[in-house]
Scaffold this motif. Structure first.
Motif, PDB file in Angstrom:
ATOM      1  N   CYS A  49       0.865  -1.061   0.125  1.00  0.00           N
ATOM      2  CA  CYS A  49       0.075  -0.269   0.179  1.00  0.00           C
ATOM      3  C   CYS A  49       1.159   1.425  -0.204  1.00  0.00           C
ATOM      4  O   CYS A  49       1.740   1.505   0.939  1.00  0.00           O
ATOM      5  CB  CYS A  49      -1.157  -0.204   1.170  1.00  0.00           C
ATOM      6  SG  CYS A  49      -2.097   1.649   1.595  1.00  0.00           S
ATOM      7  N   CYS A  85      -7.344   5.629   0.988  1.00  0.00           N
ATOM      8  CA  CYS A  85      -7.642   4.302  -0.049  1.00  0.00           C
ATOM      9  C   CYS A  85      -7.049   5.200  -1.740  1.00  0.00           C
ATOM     10  O   CYS A  85      -8.141   6.167  -1.268  1.00  0.00           O
ATOM     11  CB  CYS A  85      -8.114   3.463   0.045  1.00  0.00           C
ATOM     12  SG  CYS A  85      -7.877   2.459  -1.277  1.00  0.00           S
ATOM     13  N   THR A  86      -6.490   5.137  -2.012  1.00  0.00           N
ATOM     14  CA  THR A  86      -6.045   5.982  -3.290  1.00  0.00           C
ATOM     15  C   THR A  86      -6.638   5.049  -4.807  1.00  0.00           C
ATOM     16  O   THR A  86      -6.887   5.447  -5.255  1.00  0.00           O
ATOM     17  CB  THR A  86      -4.512   6.003  -3.384  1.00  0.00           C
ATOM     18  OG1 THR A  86      -4.221   4.966  -3.477  1.00  0.00           O
ATOM     19  CG2 THR A  86      -4.149   7.423  -2.667  1.00  0.00           C
ATOM     20  N   CYS A 120      -5.554   2.110  -6.199  1.00  0.00           N
ATOM     21  CA  CYS A 120      -4.761   2.267  -6.898  1.00  0.00           C
ATOM     22  C   CYS A 120      -4.307   0.507  -7.352  1.00  0.00           C
ATOM     23  O   CYS A 120      -3.768   0.277  -8.777  1.00  0.00           O
ATOM     24  CB  CYS A 120      -3.016   2.411  -6.159  1.00  0.00           C
ATOM     25  SG  CYS A 120      -2.107   1.347  -4.689  1.00  0.00           S
ATOM     26  N   TYR A 121      -5.349   0.184  -6.557  1.00  0.00           N
ATOM     27  CA  TYR A 121      -5.423  -1.561  -7.365  1.00  0.00           C
ATOM     28  C   TYR A 121      -4.096  -2.322  -6.795  1.00  0.00           C
ATOM     29  O   TYR A 121      -3.915  -3.229  -7.366  1.00  0.00           O
ATOM     30  CB  TYR A 121      -5.273  -2.027  -8.317  1.00  0.00           C
ATOM     31  CG  TYR A 121      -7.244  -1.605  -8.732  1.00  0.00           C
ATOM     32  CD1 TYR A 121      -8.540  -2.635  -8.128  1.00  0.00           C
ATOM     33  CD2 TYR A 121      -7.276   0.023  -8.233  1.00  0.00           C
ATOM     34  CE1 TYR A 121     -10.335  -2.613  -8.046  1.00  0.00           C
ATOM     35  CE2 TYR A 121      -8.895   0.446  -8.451  1.00  0.00           C
ATOM     36  CZ  TYR A 121      -9.983  -1.060  -8.613  1.00  0.00           C
ATOM     37  OH  TYR A 121     -11.314  -0.737  -8.506  1.00  0.00           O
ATOM     38  N   CYS A 135      -3.112  -3.331  -3.822  1.00  0.00           N
ATOM     39  CA  CYS A 135      -2.987  -4.834  -3.382  1.00  0.00           C
ATOM     40  C   CYS A 135      -3.771  -5.951  -3.819  1.00  0.00           C
ATOM     41  O   CYS A 135      -3.980  -7.101  -3.681  1.00  0.00           O
ATOM     42  CB  CYS A 135      -4.137  -4.272  -1.432  1.00  0.00           C
ATOM     43  SG  CYS A 135      -5.155  -3.199  -1.836  1.00  0.00           S
TER      44      CYS A 135
HETATM   45  S1  SF4 Z   1      -6.012   0.268  -3.525  1.00  0.00           S
HETATM   46 FE1  SF4 Z   1      -4.666  -0.862  -1.654  1.00  0.00          FE
HETATM   47  S2  SF4 Z   1      -3.097  -0.621  -2.101  1.00  0.00           S
HETATM   48 FE2  SF4 Z   1      -3.652   0.974  -3.379  1.00  0.00          FE
HETATM   49  S3  SF4 Z   1      -3.786   2.360  -1.445  1.00  0.00           S
HETATM   50 FE3  SF4 Z   1      -5.980   1.362  -1.786  1.00  0.00          FE
HETATM   51  S4  SF4 Z   1      -5.427   0.074  -0.303  1.00  0.00           S
HETATM   52 FE4  SF4 Z   1      -3.670   0.878  -0.426  1.00  0.00          FE
END
Ligand code: SF4
Ligand code: SF4
Length: 177
Positions: free
Chosen positions: A46, A79-80, A82-83, A85
């Motif tokens: 993350c 959470c951005t 970003c995928y 995870c």
């Molecule tokens: S998508 Fe997952 S890795 Fe990305 S910011 Fe959100 S929790 Fe973190």
């Protein structure tokens, strides 16, 4: 609603009555609460967690346990999407989609993060999530463009129609800033 107010929930597991709606929204998002093995790959992946206290594994652990305090925790808004995870979870759990669904449920219960609430308010007022500010107008002028492009921005009636059509937020919970 009982329990801590938005933004004051501790970011630790808060055992109590299981909130089955949380488990249901996880399932709809493709996150089987029983399949997460708490390996922590999501936390390690993350980017947001590198700069904030957000811990993805902790969020998913609490959500999978049906801990309602997760909906009042501001960390779910860090959470951005970003995928990272999502792509790396060894159990192929749809972590990002699950977090988005947690936010949706939190919002339905009146716990949208105040900054996101502001963005929705701006969208309702201007038709854009990021309105055109004076600096942008200046740059557009320098480039020989109209200060404001011909978008919904210029049509108040359309903005009003949009505001009625897009989602309406429940009233702010006491304790939001
Ligand atoms: S998508 Fe997952 S890795 Fe990305 S910011 Fe959100 S929790 Fe973190
Ligand atoms: S990477 Fe997947 S299995 Fe591992 S803790 Fe995160 S959600 Fe659970």
């Amino acid at each position: 609603m009982s329990g801590p107010k938005f933004g004051t929930a501790p970011n630790v597991y808060n055992p109590g009555e299981k909130d089955t709606e949380i488990i249901d929204v996880l399932k709809c998002a493709g996150f089987d609460a029983n399949a997460c093995m708490q390996c922590g790959v999501c936390t390690g992946s993350c980017l947001s967690g590198r700069w904030t206290a957000m811990r993805t594994r902790n969020i998913m652990y609490r959500a999978a346990a049906g801990d309602a305090s997760i909906l009042e925790d501001p960390d779910i808004w860090l959470c951005t999407t970003c995928y990272n995870c999502y792509d790396r979870c060894p159990r192929d759990l749809k972590v990002t989609d699950a977090i988005i669904e947690l936010r949706n449920l939190a919002t339905r219960r009146g716990y949208i993060h105040p900054r996101h609430r502001k963005t929705v308010d701006i969208l309702h007022k201007s038709g854009h999530a990021v309105p055109i500010n004076d600096k942008t107008k200046e740059i557009r002028k320098e480039l020989g463009l109209e200060e404001i492009p011909l978008t919904i921005y210029t049509d108040k009636m359309e903005v009003q129609k949009l505001a009625k059509a897009v989602f309406q937020l429940p009233p702010e919970e006491e304790g939001g800033d």
